[in-house]
Design an enzyme around this catalytic site. Structure first.
Site, PDB file in Angstrom:
ATOM      1  N   SER A   1       0.855  -1.182   0.000  1.00 22.64           N
ATOM      2  CA  SER A   1       0.000   0.000   0.000  1.00 22.64           C
ATOM      3  C   SER A   1       0.891   1.232   0.000  1.00 22.64           C
ATOM      4  CB  SER A   1      -0.890   0.019   1.251  1.00 22.64           C
ATOM      5  OG  SER A   1      -1.527   1.281   1.404  1.00 22.64           O
TER       6      SER A   1
ATOM      7  N   TYR B   1      -1.469  -0.969  10.419  1.00 20.62           N
ATOM      8  CA  TYR B   1      -1.560  -1.024   8.963  1.00 20.62           C
ATOM      9  C   TYR B   1      -0.337  -0.373   8.328  1.00 20.62           C
ATOM     10  CZ  TYR B   1      -3.529  -0.817   4.268  1.00 20.62           C
ATOM     11  OH  TYR B   1      -3.738  -0.981   2.906  1.00 20.62           O
TER      12      TYR B   1
END
Length: 260
Positions: A153, A167
């Site tokens: 990501s 995350y």
């Protein structure tokens, strides 16, 4: 130079975790469009089977097969690969896409939100690739390089405004893990790379899904990502076209990261 052959996946076998929706579904559609047979996995059996049926109706009977599994555990990984071996004796492309996110303020962030995200986003790609290595080597033995594509990501490259501690850490870790795995496996004919998506409409990125126009205003390209953008990136890395891209993370974000 035959570019159509360079990007072809005819006759190849792919496994996409979390392939029934979102980024995983976009990637699955791309691999199917280039001729691969794609096995998709998700925890929810009905969702995986429904997606596989719909995609097989579009691309050809049996071209997409659902293998429901929970890849967050080593037992689930073993069960998934046992299912795959009932259909195939090799694997050409493994896409480690299944992931999770968690956002809470620093003072309240729970251990469960840390462990769930780190396990699925970092631990699972490593141990699934480890367990699938024999199948990937069998794919390589068929005359081309086997591919592992980790879905990272842009939040592993730069910060978003949210307090998504595990995350951010997990996706940064996955990018570095991709490099480490790539150096180890390339000599054996397994190429490991990664994709770092930006804003794509999905259940994980509800802002892009529900407020696409607003999000697009913050992106230099002036729009959120389209399914074709993600499909093309995956096809490039999965096919012979991406054979010399080893350990790198391909950022697909319309310019967001360089503009942060």
């Amino acid at each position: 130079m035959d570019l159509s052959s360079l990007f072809s996946l005819d006759g190849r076998v792919a496994l996409v975790t979390g392939g029934s929706r979102g980024i995983g579904l976009m990637i699955t559609q791309g691999l199917l469009s280039q001729g691969a047979t794609v096995y998709i996995t998700a925890r929810k059996a009905e969702a995986a089977q429904a997606a596989a049926q719909e995609l097989s109706a579009e691309h050809g009977e049996g071209r997409c097969v659902a293998l429901p599994a929970d890849v967050s555990t080593t037992e689930g990984i073993a069960g998934l690969l046992a299912q795959l071996r009932e259909h195939e004796d090799h694997l050409d492309v493994l896409v480690n896409n299944a992931g999770a996110a968690w956002a809470e303020p620093f003072d309240e962030f729970p251990e469960s939100g840390w462990d769930k995200v780190m396990d699925l986003n970092v631990r699972t790609p490593f141990f699934l690739t480890q367990a699938a290595k024999e199948l990937l080597l069998a794919g390589h033995a068929r005359g081309h390089l086997a591919k592992v594509i980790n879905i990272a990501s842009i939040d592993g490259q730069s910060l978003n405004p949210l307090e998504t501690y595990s995350y951010h850490a997990s996706k940064a870790g996955l990018i570095h893990l991709t490099r480490r795995m790539a150096v180890r496996l390339a000599p054996e004919g397994i190429v490991v790379s990664a994709i770092a998506p930006g804003a794509f409409a999905s259940s994980m990125n509800k802002e892009a899904r529900d407020h696409g126009d607003e999000v697009a205003g913050q992106i230099p390209s002036g729009r959120i990502g389209r399914p074709e953008d993600m499909a093309a990136a995956a096809v490039y890395l999965a096919s012979d076209a991406g054979d010399y891209v080893v350990g790198e993370t391909l950022t697909v974000d319309g310019g967001v990261t360089i503009n942060r």
